[in-house]
Every structure is written in structure tokens, then in C-alpha cells.
Design an enzyme around this catalytic site. Structure first.
Site, PDB file in Angstrom:
ATOM      1  N   ARG A   1      48.585  -3.223   6.709  1.00 40.89           N
ATOM      2  CA  ARG A   1      49.605  -3.695   7.059  1.00 40.89           C
ATOM      3  C   ARG A   1      50.227  -5.179   6.243  1.00 40.89           C
ATOM      4  NH1 ARG A   1      52.332  -1.985  11.784  1.00 40.89           N
ATOM      5  NH2 ARG A   1      54.321  -3.225  10.961  1.00 40.89           N
TER       6      ARG A   1
ATOM      7  N   GLN B   1      55.114   0.855   8.609  1.00 41.39           N
ATOM      8  CA  GLN B   1      54.315   1.528   8.898  1.00 41.39           C
ATOM      9  C   GLN B   1      53.736   2.617   8.041  1.00 41.39           C
ATOM     10  OE1 GLN B   1      51.609   0.941  11.646  1.00 41.39           O
ATOM     11  NE2 GLN B   1      50.717   2.222  10.374  1.00 41.39           N
TER      12      GLN B   1
ATOM     13  N   CYS C   1      48.346   4.513  13.773  1.00 40.28           N
ATOM     14  CA  CYS C   1      49.051   3.320  13.548  1.00 40.28           C
ATOM     15  C   CYS C   1      48.361   2.200  14.423  1.00 40.28           C
ATOM     16  CB  CYS C   1      50.459   3.497  13.753  1.00 40.28           C
ATOM     17  SG  CYS C   1      51.095   3.932  15.291  1.00 40.28           S
TER      18      CYS C   1
ATOM     19  N   ARG D   1      62.623  -5.413  15.148  1.00 42.52           N
ATOM     20  CA  ARG D   1      62.067  -4.597  15.796  1.00 42.52           C
ATOM     21  C   ARG D   1      62.888  -4.118  17.223  1.00 42.52           C
ATOM     22  NH1 ARG D   1      55.826  -3.179  17.722  1.00 42.52           N
ATOM     23  NH2 ARG D   1      55.705  -2.633  15.611  1.00 42.52           N
TER      24      ARG D   1
ATOM     25  N   ASP E   1      49.203   9.205  17.201  1.00 44.11           N
ATOM     26  CA  ASP E   1      49.814   7.847  17.559  1.00 44.11           C
ATOM     27  C   ASP E   1      49.940   8.274  19.163  1.00 44.11           C
ATOM     28  OD1 ASP E   1      51.341   5.668  18.078  1.00 44.11           O
ATOM     29  OD2 ASP E   1      53.324   6.346  17.316  1.00 44.11           O
TER      30      ASP E   1
ATOM     31  N   HIS F   1      59.511   4.064  11.464  1.00 40.70           N
ATOM     32  CA  HIS F   1      58.737   2.850  11.447  1.00 40.70           C
ATOM     33  C   HIS F   1      58.279   2.682   9.777  1.00 40.70           C
ATOM     34  CE1 HIS F   1      56.272  -0.363  12.346  1.00 40.70           C
ATOM     35  NE2 HIS F   1      55.277   0.047  13.130  1.00 40.70           N
TER      36      HIS F   1
HETATM   37  N1   CP Z   1      51.465  -0.251  14.459  1.00 38.67           N
HETATM   38  C1   CP Z   1      52.169  -1.106  14.779  1.00 38.67           C
HETATM   39  O1   CP Z   1      53.340  -1.345  14.543  1.00 38.67           O
HETATM   40  O2   CP Z   1      51.771  -2.142  15.901  1.00 38.67           O
HETATM   41  P1   CP Z   1      52.437  -3.385  16.785  1.00 38.67           P
HETATM   42  O3   CP Z   1      53.314  -2.533  17.669  1.00 38.67           O
HETATM   43  O4   CP Z   1      51.310  -3.814  17.156  1.00 38.67           O
HETATM   44  O5   CP Z   1      53.227  -3.925  15.664  1.00 38.67           O
HETATM   45  N1  NVA Z   2      55.307   5.331  18.422  1.00 43.36           N
HETATM   46  C1  NVA Z   2      54.925   3.828  18.800  1.00 43.36           C
HETATM   47  C2  NVA Z   2      54.428   3.066  17.764  1.00 43.36           C
HETATM   48  C3  NVA Z   2      53.944   1.658  18.117  1.00 43.36           C
HETATM   49  C4  NVA Z   2      53.459   0.937  17.020  1.00 43.36           C
HETATM   50  C5  NVA Z   2      55.998   3.201  19.865  1.00 43.36           C
HETATM   51  O1  NVA Z   2      57.058   3.291  19.243  1.00 43.36           O
HETATM   52  O2  NVA Z   2      55.678   2.668  20.794  1.00 43.36           O
END
Ligand code: CP
Ligand code: NVA
Length: 305
Positions: free
Chosen positions: A291, A132, A263, A102, A223, A129
Site C-alpha cells: 500500500r 487498494q 485487502c 475516506r 474481503d 477503493h
Molecule cells: N485495506 C484497507 O484499506 O485497510 P484500512 O481500512 O485499515 O485502511
Molecule cells: N470492503 C471493506 C474494505 C475495507 C478496507 C469495507 O468497505 O469496509
């Protein structure tokens, strides 16, 4: 499939196979447990940003499939700071069987993939993502029995989650509409790319008016308005996004049997009200739990012998 970097990269067969595998592995797990098809396999979870779902679903996914996973916090590697992204990829390639990362810039995902000899899984970048996105179309398929022919309305920021949902929807033949304040749409390149692989004449459009966007929708998705890495824009975004809140009044314009997705994490009272998040249309928690099943499908595809 060598890596899992974007839904846009998947062939129609690869996407169908991932969805079928997620269904099968979920059924197998619910029937008492998964077979240890990843015995002896290891996964490094490299995080440059916080996480609940991504970390736990990948880690438990590996455990259930007989493999081993470990978490590395942003401060441990300081990827791109203490050490170059390419060198991190080269070093981890000699230790583990796969890396889930990430990151902030998407280039870091691409650099990891370009310099590793093992599969790289994108666990969120500023661009997309896909883990997701796969979960989202899996959840829609499971809940609605199909994805093709549905109308999916994304209400809010044209961000990483919206982009992966656009790609998944178009690859599976669902119409996609994004509604956001002016300037917060996805890019023209995103729509051009999605159109190239759209199935069955599925369309993707921007609609400024949230009521028109959700009219007759089968799926309404949102989101957060401010993603990780955009914190300095929070006040500005909070001032312009409220017309794009998912509340009961907005949901009433969609199909009576529509589902509401997010999400997570949610900023309740901002992009979604408690009433909707906890209401009859919400699939927020089954979606979050999915997930793990979708992540298992990615891991099994990349790592199983
Ligand atoms: N939806 C998602 O990716 O959640 P986290 O940021 O908690 O991993
Ligand atoms: N759009 C959000 C998603 C988190 C899972 C972010 O990138 O923070």
C-alpha cells in the site's frame, strides 16, 4: 491526472506509469530512502470511517517523500453534517496541496473533487477503493511478473474492493471472475464499463459456484462479507456467505502456484481461514506493505513538481 478517484478513469498509460513509479519508488526506498520530491507539500487525510493501512501508508508515504501529512478523524469535520462537503473542499483548497478522503457515499468524493482546486484522492467509498486496487495489481505484477493473461477470482461480496480490482484487472488484460451468493454480485453497469476498457480480450463474469470460479485461478482474492456501513446486515450475511469462505479445500482447485490476497482487515474464520491466511499461497502482508509504495506513486504523480 488531476485527481485519483477511480481506476476506471485512468488511461492505460497513466496506469502503466503509476505501476512503474511504484516499482521505482519501492526499489529506491529499499536501497536506503526516497528523494524528498514532495518537500514543502502537504496532504490532509480526512476519514469518515476507521483505517489502519490507508491512514498509515499515505502518511508514511508523504513523510518518506519529504512532505507533510495530517490525520483528521470522523468527529473533527463531520463532513456533510457540521459543514457541507463542498465547503470542506473549498476551505481545504486554501490550506493544503492535496486531500485524501475516506467517505461513506461515493458522491462525497465526487463533490470534493468538483469543488476543490487541489487533487482529491479517494481513500475508499462505498462504491470503490482505487488506492487498494492499484496496490492489488501492483502486488500481482510483482509476484507473478505480469497481470495480462492471468485469471483473478474474487470470492465473496461484490463490494468496493471487488469493483476496483475488476477495473484494474480488465485494464491490464487479466480475466476476472466474481463468485458470491445470489444478489451479491457487482452490478451490470460495472461489467459493461469494465468491458469498454478491457485489454486483449480479457473477460469479466459472475459464477455462482465458488469451485468453478477458482478453477485454474492464478489469484484468489477475498474481503470481509460485511463492509463498513453495512453493520445492520451482518447476521444475514453471516448466514449466507460461508460457502464462499477461502479455505484449503477451495484453494486446492486453483493453480498450484496461485496466490491468495485480501485487502485486510480480515475476519479470520469467516471469509478466510487462518490456515490459508498464514499458509504458503498467502501474500496478505506483502500486499498490505505495498500500500505504501503504491500510495507514493499516486502522491508523486499528483504532487511532484
Ligand atoms: N485495506 C484497507 O484499506 O485497510 P484500512 O481500512 O485499515 O485502511
Ligand atoms: N470492503 C471493506 C474494505 C475495507 C478496507 C469495507 O468497505 O469496509
Amino acid at each position: 491526472m488531476k485527481h485519483f478517484l477511480s481506476i476506471a478513469d485512468l488511461t492505460p498509460t497513466e496506469l502503466e506509469n503509476l505501476l512503474q513509479l511504484a516499482l521505482d519508488l519501492k526499489a529506491e526506498w529499499q536501497a536506503g530512502g526516497n528523494k524528498p520530491i514532495l518537500k514543502g507539500k502537504s496532504l490532509a487525510l480526512v476519514f469518515q470511517k476507521p483505517s489502519l493501512r490507508t491512514r498509515v501508508s499515505f502518511e508514511m508515504g508523504m513523510v518518506h517523500l519529504g512532505g507533510y501529512a495530517f490525520y483528521m478523524s470522523p468527529d473533527e469535520i463531520k463532513m456533510g453534517g457540521r459543514e457541507s462537503v463542498a465547503d470542506v473542499a473549498r476551505v481545504l483548497s486554501g490550506y493544503v496541496d492535496a486531500v485524501m478522503a475516506r467517505v461513506f457515499p461515493h458522491e462525497h468524493i465526487l463533490e470534493l473533487a468538483a469543488n476543490s482546486t487541489i487533487p482529491i484522492i479517494n481513500g475508499l467509498s462505498a462504491y470503490n477503493h482505487p488506492a487498494q486496487g492499484l496496490t492489488d495489481v501492483f502486488t500481482i505484477l510483482e509476484t507473478k511478473g505480469k497481470v495480462a493473461g492471468l485469471k483473478i477470482a474474487f470470492v465473496g461480496d461484490g463490494n468496493n474492493v471487488a469493483r476496483s480490482l475488476l477495473f484494474g484487472a480488465m485494464k491490464l488484460g487479466a480475466d476476472f471472475v466474481l463468485t458470491a451468493p445470489t444478489g451479491y454480485d457487482l452490478t451490470a453497469e460495472d461489467y459493461i464499463l469494465a468491458k469498454e476498457f478491457s485489454v486483449g480480450g480479457a473477460t469479466a463474469v459472475y459464477e455462482h459456484d465458488p469451485i468453478k470460479a477458482v478453477a485454474d485461478a492464478d489469484v484468489i482474492y477475498t474481503d470481509v462479507w460485511t463492509s463498513m456501513g453495512q453493520e445492520e446486515e451482518k447476521a444475514k450475511r453471516l448466514a449466507i456467505f460461508p460457502p464462499y469462505q477461502i479455505n484449503s479445500a477451495l484453494v486446492s482447485h486453483a493453480k498450484p502456484d496461485c496466490i491468495v490476497m485480501h485487502c485486510l482487515p480480515a475476519h479470520r474464520g469467516e471469509e478466510i481461514t487462518d490456515e490459508v491466511a498464514d499458509g504458503p499461497h498467502s501474500v496478505l502482508f506483502p500486499q498490505a506493505w505495498n500500500r505504501m509504495h503504491a500510495q507514493k506513486a499516486i502522491l508523486a504523480t499528483l504532487l511532484a513538481d
